[in-house]
Design a protein around this motif. Structure first.
Motif, PDB file in Angstrom:
ATOM      1  N   TYR A  91       9.726 105.096 -45.206  1.00 58.66           N
ATOM      2  CA  TYR A  91       9.855 106.547 -44.865  1.00 58.66           C
ATOM      3  C   TYR A  91       8.864 107.918 -45.105  1.00 58.66           C
ATOM      4  CZ  TYR A  91      12.213 111.315 -45.397  1.00 58.66           C
ATOM      5  OH  TYR A  91      12.449 112.765 -45.156  1.00 58.66           O
ATOM      6  N   TYR A  92       8.240 107.569 -46.280  1.00 60.48           N
ATOM      7  CA  TYR A  92       7.061 108.420 -46.296  1.00 60.48           C
ATOM      8  C   TYR A  92       5.945 108.188 -45.600  1.00 60.48           C
ATOM      9  CZ  TYR A  92       9.892 110.117 -50.482  1.00 60.48           C
ATOM     10  OH  TYR A  92      10.594 110.773 -51.105  1.00 60.48           O
ATOM     11  N   GLN A  93       5.608 106.958 -44.989  1.00 63.22           N
ATOM     12  CA  GLN A  93       4.632 106.723 -44.100  1.00 63.22           C
ATOM     13  C   GLN A  93       4.875 107.472 -42.863  1.00 63.22           C
ATOM     14  OE1 GLN A  93       4.328 102.347 -44.072  1.00 63.22           O
ATOM     15  NE2 GLN A  93       3.156 102.185 -46.154  1.00 63.22           N
ATOM     16  N   GLU A  94       6.187 107.426 -42.436  1.00 64.27           N
ATOM     17  CA  GLU A  94       6.447 108.027 -41.164  1.00 64.27           C
ATOM     18  C   GLU A  94       6.468 109.555 -41.370  1.00 64.27           C
ATOM     19  OE1 GLU A  94       7.452 107.682 -37.280  1.00 64.27           O
ATOM     20  OE2 GLU A  94       6.941 106.107 -38.426  1.00 64.27           O
ATOM     21  N   THR A  95       6.688 110.008 -42.703  1.00 60.34           N
ATOM     22  CA  THR A  95       6.798 111.510 -42.714  1.00 60.34           C
ATOM     23  C   THR A  95       5.324 112.018 -42.586  1.00 60.34           C
ATOM     24  OG1 THR A  95       8.699 111.321 -44.065  1.00 60.34           O
ATOM     25  CG2 THR A  95       7.238 113.163 -44.351  1.00 60.34           C
ATOM     26  N   PHE A  96       4.352 111.234 -43.223  1.00 62.98           N
ATOM     27  CA  PHE A  96       2.910 111.612 -43.076  1.00 62.98           C
ATOM     28  C   PHE A  96       2.113 111.562 -41.824  1.00 62.98           C
ATOM     29  CE2 PHE A  96       3.110 111.261 -48.090  1.00 62.98           C
ATOM     30  CZ  PHE A  96       2.561 112.308 -48.187  1.00 62.98           C
ATOM     31  N   LYS A  97       2.744 110.398 -41.251  1.00 64.12           N
ATOM     32  CA  LYS A  97       2.245 110.513 -39.733  1.00 64.12           C
ATOM     33  C   LYS A  97       2.514 111.260 -38.879  1.00 64.12           C
ATOM     34  CE  LYS A  97       2.384 106.883 -36.186  1.00 64.12           C
ATOM     35  NZ  LYS A  97       2.552 107.992 -35.032  1.00 64.12           N
ATOM     36  N   ASN A  98       4.190 111.723 -39.060  1.00 62.71           N
ATOM     37  CA  ASN A  98       4.392 112.904 -37.958  1.00 62.71           C
ATOM     38  C   ASN A  98       3.590 114.291 -38.472  1.00 62.71           C
ATOM     39  OD1 ASN A  98       6.315 111.307 -36.889  1.00 62.71           O
ATOM     40  ND2 ASN A  98       7.982 111.629 -38.439  1.00 62.71           N
ATOM     41  N   ALA A  99       3.457 114.479 -39.913  1.00 58.54           N
ATOM     42  CA  ALA A  99       2.941 115.640 -40.297  1.00 58.54           C
ATOM     43  C   ALA A  99       1.347 115.602 -39.794  1.00 58.54           C
ATOM     44  CB  ALA A  99       2.888 115.800 -41.748  1.00 58.54           C
ATOM     45  N   LYS A 100       0.768 114.437 -39.851  1.00 62.16           N
ATOM     46  CA  LYS A 100      -0.463 114.652 -39.241  1.00 62.16           C
ATOM     47  C   LYS A 100      -0.442 114.811 -37.648  1.00 62.16           C
ATOM     48  CE  LYS A 100      -2.052 110.571 -38.495  1.00 62.16           C
ATOM     49  NZ  LYS A 100      -2.398 110.393 -37.121  1.00 62.16           N
ATOM     50  N   ASP A 101       0.334 114.172 -36.969  1.00 61.72           N
ATOM     51  CA  ASP A 101       0.428 114.575 -35.540  1.00 61.72           C
ATOM     52  C   ASP A 101       0.568 116.031 -35.208  1.00 61.72           C
ATOM     53  OD1 ASP A 101      -0.184 111.905 -35.398  1.00 61.72           O
ATOM     54  OD2 ASP A 101       1.861 111.259 -35.076  1.00 61.72           O
ATOM     55  N   ILE A 102       1.678 116.614 -36.068  1.00 66.03           N
ATOM     56  CA  ILE A 102       1.908 118.123 -36.042  1.00 66.03           C
ATOM     57  C   ILE A 102       0.808 118.891 -36.057  1.00 66.03           C
ATOM     58  CG2 ILE A 102       3.346 119.999 -36.626  1.00 66.03           C
ATOM     59  CD1 ILE A 102       5.569 117.901 -37.316  1.00 66.03           C
ATOM     60  N   TYR A 103      -0.026 118.792 -37.014  1.00 62.51           N
ATOM     61  CA  TYR A 103      -0.972 119.582 -37.381  1.00 62.51           C
ATOM     62  C   TYR A 103      -2.225 119.211 -36.409  1.00 62.51           C
ATOM     63  CZ  TYR A 103       1.131 121.422 -41.626  1.00 62.51           C
ATOM     64  OH  TYR A 103       1.867 122.152 -42.468  1.00 62.51           O
ATOM     65  N   ARG A 104      -2.370 118.202 -36.117  1.00 64.71           N
ATOM     66  CA  ARG A 104      -3.444 117.946 -34.906  1.00 64.71           C
ATOM     67  C   ARG A 104      -3.000 118.515 -33.656  1.00 64.71           C
ATOM     68  NH1 ARG A 104      -3.998 111.831 -33.072  1.00 64.71           N
ATOM     69  NH2 ARG A 104      -1.710 112.395 -32.296  1.00 64.71           N
ATOM     70  N   ARG A 105      -1.704 118.552 -33.272  1.00 67.46           N
ATOM     71  CA  ARG A 105      -1.376 119.117 -32.082  1.00 67.46           C
ATOM     72  C   ARG A 105      -1.389 120.754 -32.138  1.00 67.46           C
ATOM     73  NH1 ARG A 105       3.633 121.253 -30.252  1.00 67.46           N
ATOM     74  NH2 ARG A 105       4.119 121.228 -27.870  1.00 67.46           N
ATOM     75  N   GLN A 106      -1.076 121.311 -33.406  1.00 64.66           N
ATOM     76  CA  GLN A 106      -1.226 122.781 -33.227  1.00 64.66           C
ATOM     77  C   GLN A 106      -2.823 122.930 -33.743  1.00 64.66           C
ATOM     78  OE1 GLN A 106       0.681 123.764 -36.928  1.00 64.66           O
ATOM     79  NE2 GLN A 106       2.766 123.438 -36.226  1.00 64.66           N
ATOM     80  N   ARG A 107      -3.613 122.224 -33.956  1.00 65.38           N
ATOM     81  CA  ARG A 107      -5.047 122.313 -33.965  1.00 65.38           C
ATOM     82  C   ARG A 107      -5.522 122.453 -32.622  1.00 65.38           C
ATOM     83  NH1 ARG A 107      -8.847 117.605 -35.285  1.00 65.38           N
ATOM     84  NH2 ARG A 107      -7.920 117.161 -33.317  1.00 65.38           N
ATOM     85  N   ASP A 108      -5.076 121.552 -31.582  1.00 66.34           N
ATOM     86  CA  ASP A 108      -5.449 121.475 -30.184  1.00 66.34           C
ATOM     87  C   ASP A 108      -4.999 122.740 -29.577  1.00 66.34           C
ATOM     88  OD1 ASP A 108      -6.770 118.983 -30.669  1.00 66.34           O
ATOM     89  OD2 ASP A 108      -5.045 117.810 -30.134  1.00 66.34           O
ATOM     90  N   LEU A 109      -3.727 123.331 -29.799  1.00 66.94           N
ATOM     91  CA  LEU A 109      -3.302 124.391 -29.258  1.00 66.94           C
ATOM     92  C   LEU A 109      -4.097 125.560 -29.555  1.00 66.94           C
ATOM     93  CD1 LEU A 109       0.636 123.792 -29.472  1.00 66.94           C
ATOM     94  CD2 LEU A 109      -0.651 123.667 -27.558  1.00 66.94           C
TER      95      LEU A 109
END
Length: 258
Positions: A181-199
């Motif tokens: 569960y925590y591995q998936e949580t950190f993966k989703n957070a990483k992807d969200i901040y990468r997307r916001q960085r690109d935006l």
């Protein structure tokens, strides 16, 4: 007899002497008085002469003024002068029109330079405020992406020394019991901040392009005709049936005047 003649002679001599003395005294008294009177008369005559001259000068000035007032007024020249002054005051000053190509190149080289060239200084805070906001968002999202990316790599590794992910969780949380569960949580957070960085990067580029487009369009529309002859009017209307020659429906029509 001789004595009487002698007395008469002495008497005559004394009388003549007295008369001559009296004549000399009268002469000595009357001459300076006469000279004083003459001098006073001459001064009076001089003052009268100067006053007459002054009166003549004043009279000549008055006559000159009367001649000027009685002279005919050139109304045509006065009207021409007034019309020229009126036209000069009514002539509008030449409006400055920027060059759109020059404004475009300046905006491309330096953001905001096109707005300065177009003399639209009030747009500068908006443009640079957009750049500052995008820069802050880019910096923040990049930092958070790097932190969560490192935490995700540590939680996915088997090395127990790699535990940076624990900084994001409370110390009482049991990670081992719910590791996936925590591995998936950190993966989703990483992807969200990468997307916001690109935006944030795209937003930065978008603000730059908007500043360039705004400078070009603003310069192009500087000489656009916005007189009262241009108008757009919306009003309700009745649509007639061509075949039956009677109203078919109610609608909205647009009238453009140019």
């Amino acid at each position: 007899m001789k004595s009487n003649f002698h007395i008469y002679r002495v008497f005559m001599v004394c009388l003549i002497s007295a008369l001559s003395f009296a004549a000399n005294e009268i002469k000595a008294f009357t001459v300076p008085v006469f000279e004083t009177v003459l001098s006073k008369d001459s001064v009076a005559n001089d003052s009268i002469t100067s006053k007459i001259e002054k009166d003549s000068i004043i009279t000549s000035d008055i006559s000159n003024k009367i001649e000027e007032l009685e002279a005919p007024v050139d109304t045509a020249s006065l009207s021409l002068k007034s019309d020229s002054a009126l036209n000069a005051s009514n002539i509008p000053s030449k409006r400055w029109i920027p060059d759109s190509k020059k404004s475009l190149w300046m905006a491309m080289v330096l953001p905001g330079a096109g707005q300065i060239y177009n003399r639209k200084y009030w747009k500068l805070p908006i443009i640079y405020g957009g750049f500052v906001g995008c820069a802050y968002a880019l910096t923040w999202n990049t930092k958070m992406y790097n932190d969560y990316s490192q935490a995700y790599q540590d939680i996915m590794s088997d090395n127990p020394n790699n535990d940076s992910y624990k900084d994001f969780l409370p110390p009482y949380v049991d990670i081992e019991s719910n590791l996936e569960y925590y591995q998936e949580t950190f993966k989703n957070a990483k992807d969200i901040y990468r997307r916001q960085r690109d935006l944030s990067i795209f937003a930065f580029i978008g603000v730059y392009l908007l500043s360039v487009i705004d400078a070009y369009v603003d310069a192009e529309l500087s000489d656009f005709d916005i007189s009262k002859d241009l108008s757009l009017k919306l009003e309700p209307t009745l649509f007639n049936d061509v075949f039956r020659n009677r109203p078919q429906g109610i609608g909205l029509q647009c009238n453009i005047k140019f």
